[in-house]
Scaffold this motif. Structure first.
Motif, short mmCIF file in Angstrom:
data_model
loop_
_atom_site.label_atom_id
_atom_site.label_comp_id
_atom_site.label_asym_id
_atom_site.label_seq_id
_atom_site.Cartn_x
_atom_site.Cartn_y
_atom_site.Cartn_z
N ASN A 20 11.04 -11.58 -24.84
CA ASN A 20 10.89 -10.49 -25.80
C ASN A 20 11.95 -9.42 -25.57
OD1 ASN A 20 9.90 -8.88 -27.79
ND2 ASN A 20 8.13 -8.17 -26.63
N ILE A 21 12.22 -9.10 -24.31
CA ILE A 21 13.24 -8.09 -24.01
C ILE A 21 14.62 -8.58 -24.45
CG2 ILE A 21 14.43 -6.93 -22.09
CD1 ILE A 21 11.66 -6.83 -20.70
N VAL A 22 14.94 -9.85 -24.14
CA VAL A 22 16.23 -10.41 -24.54
C VAL A 22 16.34 -10.46 -26.06
CG1 VAL A 22 17.64 -12.52 -24.49
CG2 VAL A 22 16.52 -11.72 -22.41
N ASN A 23 15.24 -10.79 -26.72
CA ASN A 23 15.22 -10.83 -28.18
C ASN A 23 15.53 -9.45 -28.77
OD1 ASN A 23 14.82 -11.56 -30.82
ND2 ASN A 23 12.66 -12.00 -30.59
N ARG A 24 14.93 -8.42 -28.24
CA ARG A 24 15.18 -7.05 -28.72
C ARG A 24 16.63 -6.63 -28.49
NH1 ARG A 24 11.06 -5.71 -32.03
NH2 ARG A 24 9.13 -6.37 -31.08
N ILE A 25 17.16 -6.97 -27.31
CA ILE A 25 18.54 -6.59 -27.00
C ILE A 25 19.51 -7.30 -27.95
CG2 ILE A 25 20.37 -6.81 -25.26
CD1 ILE A 25 18.16 -6.37 -23.14
N LEU A 26 19.31 -8.60 -28.16
CA LEU A 26 20.19 -9.33 -29.07
C LEU A 26 20.08 -8.81 -30.50
CD1 LEU A 26 19.89 -13.03 -27.87
CD2 LEU A 26 21.89 -11.54 -27.75
N PHE A 27 18.86 -8.48 -30.92
CA PHE A 27 18.69 -7.95 -32.27
C PHE A 27 19.40 -6.61 -32.44
CE2 PHE A 27 16.26 -5.66 -35.55
CZ PHE A 27 16.51 -6.52 -36.61
N MET A 28 19.33 -5.77 -31.42
CA MET A 28 20.02 -4.48 -31.51
C MET A 28 21.54 -4.67 -31.51
SD MET A 28 17.65 -2.51 -32.09
CE MET A 28 18.66 -1.08 -32.24
N ARG A 29 22.04 -5.66 -30.78
CA ARG A 29 23.47 -5.96 -30.82
C ARG A 29 23.88 -6.40 -32.21
NH1 ARG A 29 25.44 -9.87 -26.31
NH2 ARG A 29 27.42 -9.31 -27.28
N PHE A 30 23.02 -7.19 -32.88
CA PHE A 30 23.32 -7.62 -34.24
C PHE A 30 23.34 -6.44 -35.20
CE2 PHE A 30 21.89 -8.95 -38.43
CZ PHE A 30 22.91 -9.83 -38.77
N VAL A 31 22.37 -5.56 -35.05
CA VAL A 31 22.29 -4.40 -35.95
C VAL A 31 23.52 -3.51 -35.79
CG1 VAL A 31 20.98 -2.29 -36.42
CG2 VAL A 31 19.79 -4.45 -36.12
N ARG A 32 24.03 -3.39 -34.56
CA ARG A 32 25.23 -2.57 -34.33
C ARG A 32 26.47 -3.19 -34.95
NH1 ARG A 32 25.91 -1.98 -28.50
NH2 ARG A 32 23.93 -3.00 -28.16
N LEU A 33 26.49 -4.50 -35.17
CA LEU A 33 27.63 -5.15 -35.82
C LEU A 33 27.73 -4.80 -37.30
CD1 LEU A 33 27.60 -8.82 -34.46
CD2 LEU A 33 29.37 -7.11 -34.11
N LEU A 34 26.59 -4.55 -37.91
CA LEU A 34 26.55 -4.34 -39.36
C LEU A 34 26.96 -2.92 -39.72
CD1 LEU A 34 23.16 -6.04 -40.15
CD2 LEU A 34 25.43 -6.99 -40.43
N PRO A 35 27.49 -2.77 -40.92
CA PRO A 35 27.72 -1.40 -41.40
C PRO A 35 26.39 -0.70 -41.64
CG PRO A 35 28.31 -3.01 -43.09
CD PRO A 35 27.94 -3.78 -41.86
N PRO A 36 26.38 0.64 -41.59
CA PRO A 36 25.10 1.36 -41.78
C PRO A 36 24.48 1.07 -43.15
CG PRO A 36 26.85 2.85 -41.11
CD PRO A 36 27.49 1.52 -41.35
N THR A 37 23.18 0.79 -43.13
CA THR A 37 22.43 0.57 -44.37
C THR A 37 21.17 1.41 -44.34
OG1 THR A 37 21.19 -1.28 -43.43
CG2 THR A 37 23.23 -1.83 -44.57
N ASP A 38 20.61 1.62 -45.50
CA ASP A 38 19.38 2.40 -45.56
C ASP A 38 18.14 1.51 -45.40
OD1 ASP A 38 19.81 1.09 -47.93
OD2 ASP A 38 19.16 2.73 -49.20
N LYS A 39 18.32 0.21 -45.45
CA LYS A 39 17.20 -0.72 -45.33
C LYS A 39 16.92 -1.01 -43.85
CE LYS A 39 15.80 -5.38 -46.32
NZ LYS A 39 16.27 -6.72 -46.52
N GLN A 40 15.65 -1.05 -43.50
CA GLN A 40 15.26 -1.41 -42.15
C GLN A 40 15.31 -2.93 -42.01
OE1 GLN A 40 14.54 0.42 -39.53
NE2 GLN A 40 14.86 2.34 -40.61
N LEU A 41 16.05 -3.41 -41.04
CA LEU A 41 16.18 -4.84 -40.82
C LEU A 41 15.06 -5.34 -39.93
CD1 LEU A 41 20.00 -5.20 -40.17
CD2 LEU A 41 18.74 -5.76 -42.22
N SER A 42 14.73 -6.61 -40.09
CA SER A 42 13.75 -7.25 -39.22
C SER A 42 14.27 -8.63 -38.85
CB SER A 42 12.39 -7.36 -39.91
OG SER A 42 12.47 -8.28 -40.97
N ILE A 43 13.57 -9.27 -37.95
CA ILE A 43 13.95 -10.61 -37.52
C ILE A 43 13.86 -11.58 -38.70
CG2 ILE A 43 13.31 -12.52 -35.98
CD1 ILE A 43 14.56 -10.33 -34.43
#
Length: 98
Positions: A20-43
């Motif tokens: 779960n911790i690794v999943n959260r870290i990887l997801f946050m790394r993915f979100v940082r790759l994207l340009p800023p959006t107003d939509k909340q991303l999920s898995i």
């Protein structure tokens, strides 16, 4: 024999927490790759092919390959978590039977 079931359950729960911790870290790394959006991303957005292709279509090639690698890792973690949940259920049932 009950102690081995207990330690097996504790080990599997520990694995789930680490995944779960690794999943959260990887997801946050993915979100940082994207340009800023107003939509909340999920898995769920990463698993859906159409949404994922829309998310990465404006990225350069280096970031696209990183995003695809992160997505593949996240999928592997999700499958591994599912297997661990099934193992937890089986071990718990076996501990009650004995």
């Amino acid at each position: 024999m009950a102690f081995s079931y207990f330690y097996t359950i504790v080990f599997l729960v520990g694995c789930m927490l680490i995944l779960n911790i690794v999943n959260r870290i990887l997801f946050m790394r993915f979100v940082r790759l994207l340009p800023p959006t107003d939509k909340q991303l999920s898995i769920k957005d990463l698993v859906n092919e159409e949404v994922f292709s829309r998310l990465i279509r404006n990225l350069d090639e280096g970031k696209k390959t990183r995003a695809i690698k992160i997505r593949n890792r996240l999928k592997k973690i999700i499958v591994t978590s599912f297997v661990i949940i099934i193992l937890l259920i089986v071990v718990t049932i076996l501990s009650f039977i004995k």
